[in-house]
Design a protein around this motif. Structure first.
Motif, short mmCIF file in Angstrom:
data_model
loop_
_atom_site.label_atom_id
_atom_site.label_comp_id
_atom_site.label_asym_id
_atom_site.label_seq_id
_atom_site.Cartn_x
_atom_site.Cartn_y
_atom_site.Cartn_z
N ASP A 2 39.92 76.46 1.29
CA ASP A 2 40.10 76.45 -0.15
C ASP A 2 40.05 75.00 -0.66
OD1 ASP A 2 40.46 79.20 -0.23
OD2 ASP A 2 42.60 79.03 0.20
N VAL A 3 39.26 74.77 -1.69
CA VAL A 3 39.15 73.43 -2.26
C VAL A 3 40.22 73.25 -3.32
CG1 VAL A 3 37.67 71.82 -3.50
CG2 VAL A 3 36.68 73.35 -1.79
N ASP A 4 40.97 72.19 -3.22
CA ASP A 4 42.04 71.87 -4.16
C ASP A 4 41.42 71.32 -5.45
OD1 ASP A 4 44.13 70.69 -5.59
OD2 ASP A 4 45.21 70.12 -3.79
N LEU A 5 41.65 72.01 -6.57
CA LEU A 5 41.05 71.57 -7.83
C LEU A 5 41.58 70.21 -8.27
CD1 LEU A 5 41.00 74.87 -9.94
CD2 LEU A 5 39.10 73.77 -8.75
N ARG A 6 42.84 69.92 -7.94
CA ARG A 6 43.37 68.60 -8.30
C ARG A 6 42.60 67.50 -7.58
NH1 ARG A 6 49.33 67.00 -6.45
NH2 ARG A 6 48.22 67.30 -4.46
N LYS A 7 42.33 67.70 -6.29
CA LYS A 7 41.55 66.69 -5.57
C LYS A 7 40.15 66.57 -6.15
CE LYS A 7 43.78 67.02 -1.00
NZ LYS A 7 44.48 68.32 -0.99
N LEU A 8 39.57 67.69 -6.58
CA LEU A 8 38.24 67.63 -7.20
C LEU A 8 38.28 66.81 -8.49
CD1 LEU A 8 36.54 71.14 -6.88
CD2 LEU A 8 35.95 69.00 -5.71
N ARG A 9 39.34 66.98 -9.29
CA ARG A 9 39.46 66.19 -10.51
C ARG A 9 39.57 64.71 -10.18
NH1 ARG A 9 42.97 70.56 -11.86
NH2 ARG A 9 42.02 71.93 -13.42
N TYR A 10 40.33 64.39 -9.14
CA TYR A 10 40.45 62.99 -8.72
C TYR A 10 39.09 62.47 -8.27
CZ TYR A 10 45.58 63.51 -8.65
OH TYR A 10 46.88 63.71 -8.99
N PHE A 11 38.37 63.28 -7.52
CA PHE A 11 37.05 62.87 -7.04
C PHE A 11 36.11 62.58 -8.21
CE2 PHE A 11 32.72 64.53 -6.52
CZ PHE A 11 32.19 63.55 -5.69
N VAL A 12 36.07 63.46 -9.20
CA VAL A 12 35.17 63.28 -10.35
C VAL A 12 35.52 62.00 -11.10
CG1 VAL A 12 34.50 64.22 -12.60
CG2 VAL A 12 34.60 65.72 -10.60
N ALA A 13 36.81 61.71 -11.23
CA ALA A 13 37.21 60.47 -11.92
C ALA A 13 36.68 59.25 -11.17
CB ALA A 13 38.73 60.41 -12.03
N VAL A 14 36.81 59.23 -9.84
CA VAL A 14 36.30 58.10 -9.06
C VAL A 14 34.78 58.04 -9.14
CG1 VAL A 14 36.18 57.01 -6.79
CG2 VAL A 14 38.28 58.16 -7.51
N ALA A 15 34.14 59.20 -9.08
CA ALA A 15 32.68 59.24 -9.16
C ALA A 15 32.18 58.74 -10.51
CB ALA A 15 32.19 60.67 -8.92
N ASP A 16 32.91 59.03 -11.57
CA ASP A 16 32.52 58.56 -12.90
C ASP A 16 32.70 57.05 -13.02
OD1 ASP A 16 31.83 61.07 -13.80
OD2 ASP A 16 33.71 61.44 -14.85
N GLU A 17 33.81 56.54 -12.51
CA GLU A 17 34.13 55.12 -12.67
C GLU A 17 33.51 54.25 -11.59
OE1 GLU A 17 35.72 53.96 -15.19
OE2 GLU A 17 36.50 55.80 -16.09
N LEU A 18 33.29 54.85 -10.38
CA LEU A 18 32.87 54.10 -9.20
C LEU A 18 33.77 52.89 -8.97
CD1 LEU A 18 28.97 54.34 -9.36
CD2 LEU A 18 30.56 55.63 -7.92
N HIS A 19 35.06 53.14 -9.24
CA HIS A 19 36.07 52.09 -9.07
C HIS A 19 37.42 52.79 -8.97
CE1 HIS A 19 38.70 48.69 -10.01
NE2 HIS A 19 37.66 47.89 -9.74
N PHE A 20 38.11 52.62 -7.83
CA PHE A 20 39.35 53.34 -7.61
C PHE A 20 40.45 52.89 -8.57
CE2 PHE A 20 37.21 54.80 -3.91
CZ PHE A 20 37.90 55.91 -3.44
N GLY A 21 40.49 51.60 -8.89
CA GLY A 21 41.52 51.11 -9.82
C GLY A 21 41.37 51.72 -11.20
N ARG A 22 40.14 51.68 -11.74
CA ARG A 22 39.93 52.24 -13.08
C ARG A 22 40.17 53.75 -13.08
NH1 ARG A 22 35.44 48.61 -13.08
NH2 ARG A 22 34.01 50.32 -12.58
N ALA A 23 39.74 54.43 -12.00
CA ALA A 23 39.95 55.88 -11.93
C ALA A 23 41.44 56.19 -11.89
CB ALA A 23 39.25 56.46 -10.71
#
Length: 288
Positions: A2-23
């Motif tokens: 089962d994929v955790d939707l919260r982790k997916l949201r975190y992933f999308v934020a990092v993918a959008d920013e390409l920066h862990f600090g900004r995400a």
């Protein structure tokens, strides 16, 4: 697995920013927490999602694929939450999205007369979100202006209407009774060229690669302000141009510009008797 939707949201934020600090700032969580969650997601999927080095953060091929898959999944989850909460409120709530210039008064009145227990709500949309409101559950159906991305949607054509070019009142073309697409070839269009393919085919700035950046525009009112100050021109459906009349701009007929197609869109697989009723009523009563 089962994929955790919260982790997916975190992933999308990092993918959008390409920066862990900004995400992390965007998500309002600590950066170490975000990093641990991304590593946990990578462990669960058994793939690397990001390449991290001194030069920065980049998506791996697996990460790019997950980003494609994650966005609609998160949107569907958001839509499900909205529908469940609406059902818990009791009664029947039906939300209709609509683009500027389209008047739905008679449609709403007819739906209320036919369904006495129906609460009908209207949601004004724009070019950027007229499809999004259907996918994320904010609207049950939407009166859209084509072209749109029809993926995951049923499209029911309603009517067509002319489009006009809107220019500043002191523009050299402003005193013309009508213009042609060729007359507009060297103008700066204040919208996505895909919305006006006829202009895109002849535009000087497209051919030369010198197209200026389009400023962020969130409403018709903002677009007309930019037209009035000479920043550029806009192509609008005639009803929209008529609804938002203001000093400082002039609407011109364009001889060789195709009409705007107006349709009712609803998510595929969510066709109900109520949706059928609103399609029938919209076809009978629009345009007002």
């Amino acid at each position: 697995m089962d994929v955790d939707l919260r982790k997916l949201r975190y992933f999308v934020a990092v993918a959008d920013e390409l920066h862990f600090g900004r995400a992390a700032d965007r998500l309002h969580i600590a950066q170490p927490v975000l990093s641990r969650q991304i590593r946990a997601l990578e462990d669960e999927l058994r793939v690397a999602l990001f390449d991290r080095d001194r030069r920065g953060t980049a998506l791996t091929p697996a990460g790019r694929q997950l980003l494609i898959e994650a966005r609609p999944l998160l949107t569907s989850a958001e839509a499900l939450t909205r529908r469940v909460r609406a059902a818990a409120d009791g009664g029947i709530t039906f939300t209709i999205g609509f683009m500027p210039g389209i008047t739905l008064t008679t449609v709403v009145q007819a739906m209320r007369a036919e369904h006495s227990d129906l609460t009908t709500r209207l949601l004004r949309t724009g070019w950027d979100d007229q499809v999004e409101v259907l996918h994320d559950g904010r609207a049950d159906v939407s009166i859209v202006r084509l072209p749109i991305d029809q993926t995951g949607l049923e499209i029911h054509h309603l009517f067509t209407e002319p489009r006009v070019a809107v220019v500043a009142a002191d523009h050299p073309l402003a005193d013309r009774d009508s213009v042609s697409i060729a007359d507009l070839a060297d103008e700066h269009l204040l919208q996505d060229p895909d919305a006006v393919p006829e202009w895109r085919e002849v535009a000087v700035e497209i051919r030369t690669g010198s197209r200026p950046a389009i400023p962020a525009i969130h409403s018709v009112e903002e677009k007309l302000e930019l037209v009035a100050d000479g920043t550029g021109i806009a192509v609008l459906p005639a009803s929209t141009a008529g609804f938002y009349t203001r000093r400082g701009v002039v609407a011109l007929a364009v001889d060789d510009l195709g009409p705007n197609l107006v349709a009712l869109a609803c998510p595929t697989g969510r066709r109900t008797p109520l949706v059928d009723d609103v399609i029938e009523v919209a076809r009978a009563l629009l345009p007002e």
